[in-house]
Motif scaffolding. Structure first.
Motif, PDB file in Angstrom:
ATOM      1  N   PHE A   1       0.825  -1.214   0.000  1.00 15.64           N
ATOM      2  CA  PHE A   1       0.000   0.000   0.000  1.00 15.64           C
ATOM      3  C   PHE A   1       0.856   1.260   0.000  1.00 15.64           C
ATOM      4  CE2 PHE A   1      -1.831   3.261   2.883  1.00 15.64           C
ATOM      5  CZ  PHE A   1      -2.921   3.653   2.141  1.00 15.64           C
ATOM      6  N   TYR A   2       2.001   1.219   0.686  1.00 19.54           N
ATOM      7  CA  TYR A   2       2.849   2.407   0.799  1.00 19.54           C
ATOM      8  C   TYR A   2       3.533   2.750  -0.521  1.00 19.54           C
ATOM      9  CZ  TYR A   2       2.029   1.183   5.645  1.00 19.54           C
ATOM     10  OH  TYR A   2       1.428   0.855   6.838  1.00 19.54           O
ATOM     11  N   TYR A   3       3.462   1.854  -1.495  1.00 21.91           N
ATOM     12  CA  TYR A   3       3.987   2.126  -2.828  1.00 21.91           C
ATOM     13  C   TYR A   3       2.853   2.298  -3.838  1.00 21.91           C
ATOM     14  CZ  TYR A   3       8.255   0.871  -0.546  1.00 21.91           C
ATOM     15  OH  TYR A   3       9.303   0.855   0.334  1.00 21.91           O
ATOM     16  N   HIS A   4       1.774   1.566  -3.615  1.00 21.34           N
ATOM     17  CA  HIS A   4       0.611   1.684  -4.502  1.00 21.34           C
ATOM     18  C   HIS A   4      -0.032   3.068  -4.379  1.00 21.34           C
ATOM     19  CE1 HIS A   4      -2.986   0.510  -6.698  1.00 21.34           C
ATOM     20  NE2 HIS A   4      -3.731   0.935  -5.691  1.00 21.34           N
ATOM     21  N   LEU A   5      -0.241   3.523  -3.162  1.00 24.35           N
ATOM     22  CA  LEU A   5      -0.920   4.809  -2.954  1.00 24.35           C
ATOM     23  C   LEU A   5      -0.166   5.990  -3.557  1.00 24.35           C
ATOM     24  CD1 LEU A   5      -3.235   6.469  -1.664  1.00 24.35           C
ATOM     25  CD2 LEU A   5      -1.798   6.642   0.384  1.00 24.35           C
ATOM     26  N   PRO A   6       1.145   6.164  -3.289  1.00 23.17           N
ATOM     27  CA  PRO A   6       1.826   7.322  -3.891  1.00 23.17           C
ATOM     28  C   PRO A   6       1.759   7.342  -5.409  1.00 23.17           C
ATOM     29  CG  PRO A   6       3.173   6.376  -2.150  1.00 23.17           C
ATOM     30  CD  PRO A   6       2.045   5.424  -2.379  1.00 23.17           C
TER      31      PRO A   6
ATOM     32  N   ILE B   1       2.803   1.617 -12.760  1.00 23.44           N
ATOM     33  CA  ILE B   1       3.200   1.048 -11.468  1.00 23.44           C
ATOM     34  C   ILE B   1       2.000   0.934 -10.543  1.00 23.44           C
ATOM     35  CG2 ILE B   1       4.566   1.471  -9.383  1.00 23.44           C
ATOM     36  CD1 ILE B   1       6.709   2.709 -11.189  1.00 23.44           C
ATOM     37  N   CYS B   2       1.109   1.921 -10.592  1.00 22.08           N
ATOM     38  CA  CYS B   2      -0.125   1.859  -9.805  1.00 22.08           C
ATOM     39  C   CYS B   2      -0.928   0.611 -10.169  1.00 22.08           C
ATOM     40  CB  CYS B   2      -0.951   3.118 -10.041  1.00 22.08           C
ATOM     41  SG  CYS B   2      -2.651   3.029  -9.434  1.00 22.08           S
ATOM     42  N   LEU B   3      -1.104   0.364 -11.462  1.00 23.89           N
ATOM     43  CA  LEU B   3      -1.853  -0.814 -11.908  1.00 23.89           C
ATOM     44  C   LEU B   3      -1.125  -2.102 -11.526  1.00 23.89           C
ATOM     45  CD1 LEU B   3      -2.935   0.427 -15.458  1.00 23.89           C
ATOM     46  CD2 LEU B   3      -4.436   0.089 -13.482  1.00 23.89           C
ATOM     47  N   GLY B   4       0.200  -2.108 -11.694  1.00 23.73           N
ATOM     48  CA  GLY B   4       0.969  -3.304 -11.385  1.00 23.73           C
ATOM     49  C   GLY B   4       0.931  -3.661  -9.908  1.00 23.73           C
ATOM     50  N   THR B   5       1.138  -2.672  -9.042  1.00 29.79           N
ATOM     51  CA  THR B   5       1.094  -2.947  -7.606  1.00 29.79           C
ATOM     52  C   THR B   5      -0.320  -3.303  -7.156  1.00 29.79           C
ATOM     53  OG1 THR B   5       0.889  -0.550  -7.208  1.00 29.79           O
ATOM     54  CG2 THR B   5       3.092  -1.518  -7.024  1.00 29.79           C
ATOM     55  N   GLY B   6      -1.316  -2.708  -7.827  1.00 28.32           N
ATOM     56  CA  GLY B   6      -2.694  -3.071  -7.511  1.00 28.32           C
ATOM     57  C   GLY B   6      -2.991  -4.525  -7.842  1.00 28.32           C
ATOM     58  N   MET B   7      -2.445  -5.005  -8.966  1.00 32.69           N
ATOM     59  CA  MET B   7      -2.632  -6.405  -9.338  1.00 32.69           C
ATOM     60  C   MET B   7      -1.919  -7.332  -8.357  1.00 32.69           C
ATOM     61  SD  MET B   7      -2.184  -5.988 -13.470  1.00 32.69           S
ATOM     62  CE  MET B   7      -2.213  -7.741 -13.797  1.00 32.69           C
ATOM     63  N   LEU B   8      -0.706  -6.960  -7.952  1.00 37.27           N
ATOM     64  CA  LEU B   8       0.026  -7.771  -6.980  1.00 37.27           C
ATOM     65  C   LEU B   8      -0.707  -7.838  -5.645  1.00 37.27           C
ATOM     66  CD1 LEU B   8       3.683  -6.575  -7.681  1.00 37.27           C
ATOM     67  CD2 LEU B   8       2.693  -8.801  -8.251  1.00 37.27           C
ATOM     68  N   TRP B   9      -1.376  -6.761  -5.309  1.00 40.77           N
ATOM     69  CA  TRP B   9      -2.161  -6.704  -4.078  1.00 40.77           C
ATOM     70  C   TRP B   9      -3.489  -7.448  -4.254  1.00 40.77           C
ATOM     71  CZ3 TRP B   9      -3.443  -1.395  -1.328  1.00 40.77           C
ATOM     72  CH2 TRP B   9      -3.882  -1.642  -0.028  1.00 40.77           C
ATOM     73  N   GLY B  10      -4.091  -7.312  -5.424  1.00 45.04           N
ATOM     74  CA  GLY B  10      -5.412  -7.884  -5.654  1.00 45.04           C
ATOM     75  C   GLY B  10      -5.423  -9.404  -5.699  1.00 45.04           C
ATOM     76  N   LYS B  11      -4.346 -10.012  -6.220  1.00 49.38           N
ATOM     77  CA  LYS B  11      -4.323 -11.465  -6.339  1.00 49.38           C
ATOM     78  C   LYS B  11      -4.518 -12.153  -4.985  1.00 49.38           C
ATOM     79  CE  LYS B  11      -3.601 -15.607  -7.951  1.00 49.38           C
ATOM     80  NZ  LYS B  11      -4.699 -16.347  -8.595  1.00 49.38           N
TER      81      LYS B  11
ATOM     82  N   ALA C   1      -9.834  -7.387 -11.938  1.00 54.40           N
ATOM     83  CA  ALA C   1     -11.291  -7.333 -11.961  1.00 54.40           C
ATOM     84  C   ALA C   1     -11.683  -6.103 -12.767  1.00 54.40           C
ATOM     85  CB  ALA C   1     -11.855  -7.235 -10.543  1.00 54.40           C
ATOM     86  N   TRP C   2     -12.721  -6.241 -13.599  1.00 51.82           N
ATOM     87  CA  TRP C   2     -13.171  -5.084 -14.389  1.00 51.82           C
ATOM     88  C   TRP C   2     -14.007  -4.173 -13.491  1.00 51.82           C
ATOM     89  CZ3 TRP C   2     -10.682  -3.896 -18.572  1.00 51.82           C
ATOM     90  CH2 TRP C   2     -10.040  -4.912 -19.275  1.00 51.82           C
TER      91      TRP C   2
END
Length: 243
Positions: A46-51, A101-111, A119-120
């Motif tokens: 989260f500390y990398y996804h949010l920024p 990077i936002c999308l990538g970290t979100g996917m790593l978090w979402g899995k 998810a659409w």
């Protein structure tokens, strides 16, 4: 020469300060802030996804302002127009990086959190559209006819800027899997113990983004000046009287 030396020294100082802030942010995020009770250490992404999510919605407006500046100055002051265009290119490239990077970290978090990589969801989908618009922006600049690049790219920048508030408001306008915002009047709140990691990383990645934009801007201006010099030399050569 003196001005160039000052700019180079300033760039190095900014770079070193940026690295220092990022190191502090990394230490806060990975080692100092407590582990989140529900998600455990997974939450530290989260500390990398949010920024990157926040800055990915700010840098498009740098691109928009620069693009509007280009449209305003392209006939009134071509030199200022070129400078604005260079800033537009730099901010667009950094926007692609940060939203990616936002999308990538979100996917790593979402899995692990949702059980699926993607998810659409309205927030994810609108963010992906923003990323695709800026990828299209860069492709347009690469493959469009030389005389039309700036104008066409500036028009596309306006459409990209329209998508930004849609991305931001998507979790309030539609039902979504994405967590509620943690800041603002409708925010879900965040434990105050997490603030140091959030703020240090937000500051560090903002500084890094500014550094990348400035660096890329300088490279683009150098390319523009080289093109102008080559064009002038070609004109002078064509005007020379044959011996």
């Amino acid at each position: 020469m003196a001005r160039s030396s000052v700019l180079r020294s300033t760039a190095w100082l900014w770079f070193l300060a940026t690295v220092a802030v990022l190191v502090v942010g990394f230490r806060q995020a990975i080692f100092l802030v407590p582990m989140e009770e529900t998600m455990g250490n997974l939450q530290r992404i989260f500390y990398y996804h949010l920024p990157h999510a926040v800055l990915g919605l700010i840098f498009p407006y740098v691109n928009l302002v620069a693009s509007l500046g280009f449209l305003y100055w392209r006939r009134r002051d071509p030199l200022k127009a070129l400078t604005a265009d260079a800033l537009a290119v730099a901010s667009a490239e950094v926007t692609v990086l940060y939203v990616g990077i936002c999308l990538g970290t979100g996917m790593l978090w979402g899995k692990p959190a949702w059980g699926i990589w993607w998810a659409w969801d309205p927030r994810l989908t609108t963010a992906l559209i923003l990323w695709l618009i800026y990828v299209s922006y860069l492709l347009l600049r690469r493959f469009s006819p030389a005389g039309q690049i700036g104008v066409l790219a500036a028009i596309l920048a306006v459409f990209a800027a329209i998508d930004v508030p849609i991305v931001y408001m998507s979790i309030q306008w539609w039902r979504t899997q994405h967590p509620a915002p943690v800041f603002g009047p409708n925010g879900g709140g965040v434990d105050p113990r997490f603030y140091p990691a959030i703020l240090w990383n937000l500051a560090g990645w903002a500084m890094w983004g500014i550094f990348l934009i400035a660096f890329r801007f300088a490279l683009e201006r150098r390319r523009q000046i080289a093109e102008q010099d080559a064009a002038l030399q070609a004109i002078e050569a064509s005007l020379e009287t044959p011996q």
